[in-house]
Design an enzyme around this catalytic site. Structure first.
Site, PDB file in Angstrom:
ATOM      1  N   GLU A 175       0.831  -1.370  -0.016  1.00  0.00           N
ATOM      2  CA  GLU A 175      -0.075   0.027  -0.064  1.00  0.00           C
ATOM      3  C   GLU A 175       0.871   1.284   0.199  1.00  0.00           C
ATOM      4  O   GLU A 175       0.747   2.306   0.913  1.00  0.00           O
ATOM      5  CB  GLU A 175      -1.058   0.004   1.160  1.00  0.00           C
TER       6      GLU A 175
ATOM      7  N   GLU B 203      -6.627  -7.839  -1.244  1.00  0.00           N
ATOM      8  CA  GLU B 203      -7.070  -7.729   0.266  1.00  0.00           C
ATOM      9  C   GLU B 203      -8.609  -7.283   0.189  1.00  0.00           C
ATOM     10  O   GLU B 203      -8.947  -6.524  -0.642  1.00  0.00           O
ATOM     11  CB  GLU B 203      -6.359  -6.620   1.018  1.00  0.00           C
TER      12      GLU B 203
END
Lengths: 676, 676, 676
Positions: free
Chosen positions: B149, B309
């Site tokens: 991320e 995710e």
């Protein structure tokens, strides 16, 4: 019990150093006219007492004390260390606290010292020592007052001195880095500590998420514990300095109710008498104030306490400060006494003309006369306390119900990142407390680690949002219930261990067996949303969260309504366990819901209870000789009616005799009746 | 197309380093029971792998990998560089980012490196290299996962290292100060730069207005470009290090949908496969999630992507986190697949007991059993993906409509000081996208600089709030429409050039000719206000702004109503241009307005469309052999009914056969039908 | 009086340095077509004029000036010192201001100098001197414009240079520490100063409570005074430098209405002519704008002023910026003239394409043509001003009513910690002003220290929330009333002395005798709450606070209603005192209440008044020859009707003749009638 003082102290903060000396005598005369017999002095005079590091000057204080002695005033003498002198910050910049943003303060404000500053410890201890040496034995000296409202300066200190001391503290607590990393679950996000020097306080520009949360919550919990101990060490340092010169006079410092940053149960153990400052806001329910009194009494081990401060009129620091209504201060004063106060003191005697508190009420207001409403009400209160107060002193509150208040759960609950930001710990405790207060059930507030023997003194123990279950707590509660106790807990309880790690195996962890439920999931509700709960025959509501539960022996007292997937599943349960019962409340019930639930328990236990209108309170204090005083107080601005036939046989101590079958109470009316 | 993987990955993040080793095997067994076949590991283990600058230790990771290999798990292996070790921040304080307020962080958090730190580049590259060297060729290794991320740590870095690198970057871009000053319109407020050293990043205590705006917006735009490239260079640095040891395994990093700070189209070009983390909140419309999937697929050039995710239950970081309703995770998973996902992965396999994510859902929850609702739903989903997933892999989405998403317009629109603070770029793109989604029209999301040849593949190109028209964009669009395309744009489009300077000559600048309108003024509406638009026979509403327009060849489709001075003037227009048509939407229309407008265009183009209830989605993926899969997904918690008679001839792949003339869908029900 | 200029300036800011030189001539031609005759130039060109410390370059400015001279434009020439060059901040970092959080700025923004920076004083003075030397005597040069919007950069400076200068300033003001400590009531919270070096500016991390309050409010008041003087010294420094080269041309700087940080009455004394920037927001009432004009005229001692800036269309810096409605700018322009403006100037002539103001309206908008609505309206306004403007110049406003505006009360009232956070000083002044405006009573706005002889010129003096009564003010007011004046004051007035210390003895301190009331307590109301007041036969309402008052000779005009304990006590009083009357308004009355109260006073005084609909204004300017111009302006977007029969004998100067018995006014219509 034997009262701590020989007279009922009625007075409070007096700051003559803000005024020309020629006005002092007139102040005292006006205070005497108002039946005031006590002055709290020397709270903020450090610079005057010590205008430079090596220089002390007690001349002004000597004259203030002499005047009070001459007038036979009782004296509460402070050590004057709660606001750093400007010169001290100038010469030792590290003496002042550093914010969570890393910014060290410059001179200003108060309650602003770094609690680990060596220079602060040395100089504050020295000042306390000199004050005590000089004034020990002063006639009328009733108590020593260390510092003032510790921790009230806006938060913890995050300076490098504190960081270094914290690392030592951790080393002492954990011994090894392995133990530290395990306790902190530090491999999360690779927060593994490989050197003690790696530890950084939970600053906002580090691991802190704001100041109330942290990525590694164990770090925050430990930092809070460390800072609490650091502040307490400052108090103990001064206390011990005073004690060296005065072996007997009680020593205290003024606490602040549900103030978050300090674990007052630890403080209470170091204080001869608990004193506290009661400042309800214009929307504070009477039951919240009652809870604070009970908490403070609990912190003092159940002994009577000092109401060190309240305002004779409006506060100044709320955004909007209503004046106190006629009778309101009187009612609040008697409420304090009813819950265990053996003094009634104000901040302050004369209203400042400068400084940020100049719009805070005072006995002698800006008009400077005896003509003001506030002065006249104070004088009337003084007269009745002079008449009645002494007879009450030492009388105790007898409670069969205990509510657990746990500062570490406070920190832990408000430190959670998820499932909701909707919780304020004291409000959730109050949610349960209120239902007892509404029935006028006396309550003791106790720490979570209270020993089983102590717990057994109570018919009911309530543990709201006790998210952190410290070692032994689950076992003690099980044993307590097994032996016949009633235990009430619920949502968010039993989730964390003492390291703020989740107890694996399913919520509510150590309370799962005794409660006979498994709370599988915790659903969060949006702000303003409510969930129906069908409790007995009524429909009540929960908010904030809803625990989704499975019965494991318990029985559902209430189930969720509404249309969500867990409608019909248990919302409130009871488990028969040994000789006792354990209740689990899955969602923060509204007032109607809590009233219904607690009504049932109270009735089942056969407890004496009086349901009175909201804001009308009936309390008791018991004397050693078996007599008791019943306080009936209308804490609202509206006329109310109560039926308390049992009081018919009592003797009116305050207020005229009345028909207790249906007794009208005017706004803020107070009645005290002696019974037994 | 040929799928990237040989099996359908079902799994996600597993962090055994947070647990005692003796628990690992049991985890794997439980995961296997849930049909989980993949583990993403080593995401946050930098300190464990490298406890000091010169010391590496792979023993734990070796054992984790060995266990997974033994269980024939697929592995996504991360480089572990997304959270700096505490020791590294201690020894190289400059490695960590500096906030816009000038405050350099201390250790804490994650995603916290300065992207121009030489020591970060060196050490992260070295770690990635060592990990790749050691584990390349591991059986089951399916993908490398670089960092995590990127950019998710709270903002750009503003340190002196970045400032210095930025000055170099500018020198490279502009060559001369004259060019720089011209591009930045720097004589405004005497911001003229006379020395490269004068350039300061747009910090809050300099030229920044908060972090999202700047006095000189060209400075902010360039700083955003520079920071995007800096972060990307960190990724590329690690990617190249890995590639040196493993020539073939796909390399990715997980993106975050409409995350603002990074221009993902640039990132997509450097990734073998796009992966992303889908975290809709409790109020996120299904169409917004669909848009994110399409955007991520577009970033990957249209190829299938990895759903790296999602949460198996509630998130933890929203203020209020609802649990996912029964079937909801399943529906979201299938929605991802319908839009191009070839994996379904979760964060995470086992729920943490510490750290700030401990209230984030996991396949194995805090209870640690297979009894939880979440575990059981996951297992059921795993079973059906195991049955159906592989057959879908590689299938493509075929779209005749393209929506332009432009990160620089994102930065530019939200950087405007006036005429309104009411815009959030992704919400405005979604405003247009939603009308297509509601008709179940497949959409590709493309960059604004897409070449004409590519544009020509689409029947319609939609450019919402394309405030920045980069060189060539206006020309390409003109040519596209001239050749028969439908172009839809409107308010706030075509205003800025690539330097964020207004294109002189009247809005919408380069789109003025093709749209045949001049938007003379842009009126802002107060929050909550709406303006009537009479569109065809209906009354719909606009909000936020209203463009006041003159027809220059276009025809009004809708006019403003209400009583304002521009009532009756054009609000929505269409221009016949060459063989095509260009639409200009003068005001952010509500859903009814957009539905009406796009309904007309879709019908005119003769596009196949199904209007389904809000939150019910029909999507297609096309296989190379001509077959296609139709996904009918109810993303709401309510029962819905759809009529899709064309599916009658299909074969039910998921869900039982039904009457497609009127098919009832339960809450979150999913049906997959094979056709063709 | 003799007008300051020989023509009516119509124009405003022109920033050709932002554009290629080849466009300048075309700009001028377009401006001429719009009857624009003035350009304000060189406001933000410091870096261009001085690209390095020892280097000056006037070539560009020479060409700009030459062009304007060639076109016979009037010129307002700025000194260009309102935005620091980047190179100057780079080479002298201490030149820029430091925020209240202690953070010194880096380059960026504008109005950003430290006002006590020696290098700023030297370089800005030198630049002003060189500009003046070079351009003094330029044909058409009508005024010098020093800096720009002083203080508009976001707050005061808190750097160490300022701190040191502040200490010197205090030493000069107080002489001894004893005097300082007494003035600051510094023993409060032990803030006693024992060394001048102890004084720290009221920073947020010191004694400041935010930036608007401070623990010791005397510190904040003095710091505000000191900063005001420091900024003014910067202006004076440049003004004197200019005056050395140009003995006659008027010198000004543009003020900002009710801007808080600067005491404009002090500034007015240093300015040859007051100029100001009028930027009403979309919700600003016409009466507030009128008040600002009157305040600016008052700052200039009643002389006509320059409307230096207004926008020809929407602003850009509000969160939501509506376009100005057709006719609205014209109406606002005439409103300015009606209140004393002798110029109408805009920001700006041509709309920027870069910088944060690019969405701010301009005469020549982004389209760059004469076709825009804004251009056409500007040209029409220019034509009528060219026709009518000169004849009005020098005409005066004659007022029989004065309203006191006191910047120190502004700082003091908003600096109070208690009893309410509900006050904004200018809004409270406007609360009283509005009632006069609604009756179209001309008002002068005057400082609180206006001499008795001046006060006597007025039939009525209004002192809203005059919390600080400086020495002599109470005496002057008493004398004024004794001599027959009407004095109106009320809640929160007369509480503080010049040191911001409460005047002991009961509110309203020095106004207690003249008003004949004692305001014993000040109750605060919660936001949104109102308290009934029965005034004459009507029921009106108060908000924010309610003074609880005792009559001491006064008579109650209104009493509190409602059910609170002070219901029935006086809310509004009048006291006959000598030949005059003093009114005390105990609570912030709503519009109906103020209308009723002032209606009575106005009628009693026999003042000519016209009640017009909200937003319709009737104003007069009087010429030396006895003639007057009456301005009837509809400042609303709705049609209105007025009855002004006295205008029947006048001559229509603007607008056609009409029946003044019932005259319809279109939206934003303006009529000017010559009478007498």
């Amino acid at each position: 019990m034997q009262p701590l003082f020989d007279s009922f102290l009625f007075g409070g903060d007096w700051n003559p150093e803000q005024w020309p000396e020629e006005t002092w005598e007139r102040d005292i005369e006006m205070l005497e006219h108002a039946h005031i017999n006590e002055a709290t002095i020397n709270v903020f005079s450090w610079t005057l007492l010590q205008p430079d590091e090596g220089e002390y000057d007690f001349a002004t204080l000597d004259r203030i004390v002499a005047l009070l002695v001459r007038h036979k005033f009782n004296i509460v003498l402070a050590t004057s260390t709660a606001a750093l002198p400007a010169w001290l910050v100038r010469t030792h910049p590290e003496v002042i606290r550093t914010e969570s943003n890393g910014r060290r303060h410059v001179f200003g404000g108060r309650h602003n010292f770094c609690p680990n500053s060596a220079v602060f410890r040395a100089l504050s201890g020295e000042l306390a020592s000199r004050v005590a040496e000089r004034y020990a034995g002063t006639p009328g000296l009733k108590a020593w007052h260390i510092g003032n409202e510790y921790g009230g300066g806006g938060g913890m200190c995050y300076c490098e001195t504190c960081a270094e001391a914290f690392r030592e503290w951790l080393r002492g607590k954990y011994g090894t880095l392995e133990a530290l990393n395990r306790a902190w679950c530090a491999n999360f996000w690779s927060h593994t500590i490989v050197d003690w020097a790696d530890v950084v306080p939970p600053v906002e520009y580090g691991d802190g998420i704001g100041t109330e949360k942290s990525v590694v919550s164990g770090l925050l919990m430990d930092y809070r514990r460390f800072q609490n101990e650091s502040q307490l060490a400052c108090y103990v340092n001064e206390r011990d300095a005073v004690r060296r010169h005065d072996a007997a006079t009680p020593i205290t410092t003024n606490l602040m109710g549900t103030f978050k940053d300090l674990d007052y149960f630890a403080w209470g153990r170091e204080m001869d008498v608990v004193s506290w400052d009661n400042y309800p806001g214009m929307d504070t329910p009477a039951s919240y104030t009652a809870m604070c009194h009970d908490l403070m009494r609990g912190v003092g081990g159940g002994k009577p306490f000092m109401l060190m401060e309240q305002t004779p009129n409006q506060q100044n620091w709320f955004p909007f400060c209503k004046v106190k209504r006629p009778g309101e201060v009187r009612a609040l004063s008697w409420q304090a006494v009813a819950h265990g106060a053996d003094t009634v003191q104000f901040f302050q005697m004369r209203q400042s003309i400068g400084g940020c508190e100049r719009f805070h009420g005072a006995v002698i207001a800006h008009d400077g006369t005896e003509d003001s409403r506030v002065y006249r009400e104070t004088a009337a209160l003084g007269a009745e306390l002079a008449r009645v107060g002494v007879s009450l002193m030492g009388a105790e509150v007898h409670a069969r119900v205990a509510v657990i208040f746990d500062w570490e759960s406070y920190w832990s609950l408000e430190g959670c990142v998820g499932p909701t930001a909707g919780f304020q710990y004291p409000q959730e405790v109050h949610r349960f407390y209120r239902a007892l207060h509404r029935r006028n059930i006396p309550v003791d507030i106790i720490p979570s680690t209270t020993a089983l023997a102590e717990l057994k003194r109570y018919s009911m123990v309530v543990a709201p949002v006790l998210i952190m279950a410290k070692p032994g707590v689950g076992e003690a509660i099980e044993e307590y219930v097994r032996g016949g106790g009633r235990f009430v807990t619920g949502y968010m309880s039993g989730i964390h261990d003492e390291h703020d790690l989740v107890v694996p195996g399913g919520y509510p962890g150590p309370f799962r067996t005794v409660c006979g439920v498994w709370a599988e999931e915790i659903d969060a509700l949006a702000p303003g949303d409510a969930i129906e709960v069908r409790l007995e025959d009524a429909t009540v509501h929960g908010e904030i969260v809803a625990s989704i539960m499975h019965l494991e022996g318990a029985r559902a007292l209430g189930v969720y309504g509404g249309g969500d997937f867990y409608a019909g599943t248990p919302a409130v349960t009871v488990n028969e366990f040994g000789q006792g019962r354990a209740y689990y409340v899955g969602t923060p019930l509204d007032q109607a819901g809590m009233d219904l639930l607690f009504g049932g328990i109270v009735d089942e236990l056969g407890m004496e209870s009086y349901v009175t209108p909201d804001g009308v309170e009936v309390s008791l204090r018991h004397c050693d000789d078996g007599r008791a005083f019943v306080f009936v107080i209308n804490l609202t601005g509206l006329a109310q009616t109560v039926a308390l036939p049992r009081l018919a046989t009592g003797r009116a101590v305050l207020g005229e005799a009345c028909d207790w079958e249906s007794c009208d109470l005017g706004p803020y009316e107070v009645r005290v009746v002696a019974v037994g």
